[in-house]
Write a protein that holds these residues in place. Sequence first.
Motif, PDB file in Angstrom:
ATOM      1  N   ALA A   1     -15.648   2.645   6.134  1.00 46.63           N
ATOM      2  CA  ALA A   1     -14.829   1.438   6.266  1.00 46.63           C
ATOM      3  C   ALA A   1     -14.281   0.959   4.923  1.00 46.63           C
ATOM      4  N   GLY A   2     -15.123   0.959   3.904  1.00 46.40           N
ATOM      5  CA  GLY A   2     -14.699   0.456   2.598  1.00 46.40           C
ATOM      6  C   GLY A   2     -13.574   1.294   2.023  1.00 46.40           C
ATOM      7  N   LEU A   3     -13.717   2.605   2.116  1.00 47.97           N
ATOM      8  CA  LEU A   3     -12.693   3.500   1.573  1.00 47.97           C
ATOM      9  C   LEU A   3     -11.378   3.355   2.345  1.00 47.97           C
ATOM     10  N   VAL A   4     -11.463   3.172   3.661  1.00 52.24           N
ATOM     11  CA  VAL A   4     -10.235   3.022   4.446  1.00 52.24           C
ATOM     12  C   VAL A   4      -9.529   1.716   4.067  1.00 52.24           C
ATOM     13  N   MET A   5     -10.297   0.645   3.921  1.00 53.03           N
ATOM     14  CA  MET A   5      -9.696  -0.628   3.492  1.00 53.03           C
ATOM     15  C   MET A   5      -9.015  -0.457   2.146  1.00 53.03           C
ATOM     16  N   SER A   6      -9.696   0.243   1.241  1.00 52.88           N
ATOM     17  CA  SER A   6      -9.156   0.474  -0.088  1.00 52.88           C
ATOM     18  C   SER A   6      -7.874   1.318   0.000  1.00 52.88           C
ATOM     19  N   THR A   7      -7.858   2.279   0.911  1.00 51.27           N
ATOM     20  CA  THR A   7      -6.681   3.129   1.093  1.00 51.27           C
ATOM     21  C   THR A   7      -5.481   2.302   1.550  1.00 51.27           C
ATOM     22  N   LEU A   8      -5.718   1.383   2.491  1.00 50.40           N
ATOM     23  CA  LEU A   8      -4.642   0.501   2.956  1.00 50.40           C
ATOM     24  C   LEU A   8      -4.058  -0.261   1.775  1.00 50.40           C
ATOM     25  N   ASP A   9      -4.954  -0.777   0.927  1.00 51.52           N
ATOM     26  CA  ASP A   9      -4.505  -1.576  -0.221  1.00 51.52           C
ATOM     27  C   ASP A   9      -3.671  -0.745  -1.179  1.00 51.52           C
ATOM     28  N   VAL A  10      -4.139   0.465  -1.447  1.00 55.14           N
ATOM     29  CA  VAL A  10      -3.444   1.320  -2.411  1.00 55.14           C
ATOM     30  C   VAL A  10      -2.059   1.704  -1.874  1.00 55.14           C
ATOM     31  N   VAL A  11      -1.972   1.957  -0.564  1.00 57.92           N
ATOM     32  CA  VAL A  11      -0.674   2.272   0.051  1.00 57.92           C
ATOM     33  C   VAL A  11       0.262   1.058  -0.050  1.00 57.92           C
TER      34      VAL A  11
ATOM     35  N   GLN B   1       0.138  -1.291  -2.284  1.00 53.27           N
ATOM     36  CA  GLN B   1       0.525  -1.447  -3.689  1.00 53.27           C
ATOM     37  C   GLN B   1       1.627  -0.463  -4.079  1.00 53.27           C
ATOM     38  N   ALA B   2       1.627   0.706  -3.418  1.00 53.98           N
ATOM     39  CA  ALA B   2       2.641   1.716  -3.718  1.00 53.98           C
ATOM     40  C   ALA B   2       3.955   1.398  -2.995  1.00 53.98           C
ATOM     41  N   GLY B   3       3.964   0.277  -2.267  1.00 54.03           N
ATOM     42  CA  GLY B   3       5.206  -0.150  -1.619  1.00 54.03           C
ATOM     43  C   GLY B   3       5.303   0.254  -0.156  1.00 54.03           C
ATOM     44  N   GLY B   4       4.214   0.770   0.401  1.00 53.42           N
ATOM     45  CA  GLY B   4       4.248   1.201   1.798  1.00 53.42           C
ATOM     46  C   GLY B   4       3.618   0.163   2.721  1.00 53.42           C
ATOM     47  N   ARG B   5       3.787   0.387   4.023  1.00 54.40           N
ATOM     48  CA  ARG B   5       3.190  -0.526   4.998  1.00 54.40           C
ATOM     49  C   ARG B   5       2.332   0.256   5.986  1.00 54.40           C
TER      50      ARG B   5
END
Lengths: 393, 292
Positions: A258-268, A270-274
């Motif tokens: 769960a933590g890594l997936v949440m972090s992945t959402l954030d990084v995406v 930040q890169a300008g994606g949704r």
Amino acid sequence: MDLLEYQGKQLFRDHGVPTPAGRPAQTVVEAVEAAEELGYPVVTKAQVLIGGRGKAGGIKVANDRDEARRHAEAILGMDIRGFTVHELYVEKGSRIAEEYYAAILIDRGAKAPMAMLSRMGGMDVEEIAERDPAAIARIHIDPLVGFQDFHGRRLAFEAGIAADVIRPTGALLARLYEAFVAEDAMLVEVNPLLVTEAREVVALDAKVTVDGNALYRHPRTAALRNPGADDEQEQMARERDLTYVKLDGNIGILGNGAGLVMSTLDVVAQAGGRPANFLDAGGGSRAEAIVDAVEVIVSDDRVDAVLFNIFGGITRCDEVANGLVTAFGQIDVTVPFVVRLDGTNDEEGRRVLGEAELPNVQVEKTMLEAAARVVELAGEGGGPSAQGGEPAR
Amino acid sequence: MSILIGSETKLVVCGLTGREGSFHGLSNRRYGTDLVAGVTPGKGGGDVDGVPIFDTVHEAVAETGANTSMVFVPARFAADSILEVADAGVELVVCITEGIPAHDMMRVYTHLRRGRTRLVGPNCPGVLSPGQANVGIIPAHFFSQGGVGLVSRSGTLTYQIGNELAGRGFGNSTIVGIGGDPIVGSSFIDVIALFEDDPDTKLIVMCGEIGGDEEERTADYVAEHVSKPVVAYIAGFTAPPGKTMGHAGAIVSGSSGTAQAKAEALEAQGVRVGRTPSEVAEVAAELSGAAA
């Protein structure tokens, strides 16, 4: 797991919390029958797991048979903020003298139950807190001692409720606590807690959230099937036992933990994606779970590209890679995938993907590179014609 | 040195005869953890790969002097198992099991706080002191001995951040996964207090996520009580309110528990917050003068 109002009230009644008489109904005929039995006035209430039913026109008072029928017809099938009304609760009308607010919940900070009482009911608790924080009395209950009479008295006096209903309100709170513990609830909220003109204290609404982890010891509650929002992917995920949350973007996300997936959402982001979703394939992430997860993600036609972010701990990257190869063999995937494999057996995993030569799959080494790449692909509009045809390395 | 576990740890595993329990228990032993006993009611007298099995925790402690326990039993029996461990006088219990009912955990938590037994978890990856002992499921090969104390609510995210730190040459004194449930035995504050007192920990990294107000309270605690540099990461900036993001505890309810609020609270108290896992490692490198 959230319960519908009438289901929550059934639990209340089982533990002696007074509620007005009422009947659930799934059809107009049943609703009219219920109204006739209860006697007018009756209140017809939409049973959906979302607030703001009243404002949306999902709660109406009827004074005769015709009106009861018209209301049932209007409310059944109504859409309330994405939730279709499949059930009604027809309740005997109450004469309202005062509206209070009561709740018992698990306070994570104190790691103990917290009981709350306010004389300003009928509105949202956050609204009460904003208008007048002192109007909400709160106390913690020692879970090894339980709810005592003094807890009820303290709440009642501190909330400043009418003197003549202090005893019945305390008694109701004690019963509510009993329901909270016996039913393994995370939250029981009564808003409004009603004082009738006859000075009786009753629960006019019931918002109950039970602990999904404790359902094994509550077979009756576990058997209740509450449709959530009418969302195809969320339903698919539930059937496959995956943790999925729909978001409003166009980039499908899959990861392990769960933590890594949440972090992945954030990084995406930040890169300008949704991101289009949160999906945790779990710590084990066996090949089967990967196939299920891919199926759920690509069934969502808003998805233009998918990011697959795995950090192998216990999960072995080669197993994940094999799962992905299997998934591509079984499912017709038309959107580009960016796969990032790192951690245990990552080189082996990348080799498996390289040998499989999956179309439309690109492999990146770091989370940031993978996020940047998937945002680029999603921006191109994705789809089979996108540039992402380079085979996996 | 390290915190919670180290070379003096003598481990008893509740549920050692189960598939997961034996896999991870024996893997902890291969790492160098002194695994002295297992407990499975009804299987006393047997052994798992040479490790003696006892029927009760009390017996295991009396026979082997175990001072640390790992609980690996199914969720519906886990609260009972933790209470048994505490009753047997074991100082530290690490509970890996996920899915324990919250009401069970409230009672367990309240009871344990009145005694001497410390609980880490449940629903956590465990504790690893690189080079000394591993109790749990953290894949030890990513981590080496060093000066960073790492504390986290999540499993894989911890490995991700540990890996980024390793990429910058950092090793760890101890890695503690406190767990993703609403009610866990040890908080960020409990663990950070131990790191503050540990001479080998030079820098502390905390890895939080949405839900609750732990991170906010930790910010105040750090400002008042912690002299060592602290770097934080918060997961879940894009999480919508009202949806549980995988961990039972990871939910934004109303206006509280957002990642934004947590990051702001930490920064207001002088704690640097990395916006990505790799930025956490960058900030750590900066704070420790580029070398570990």
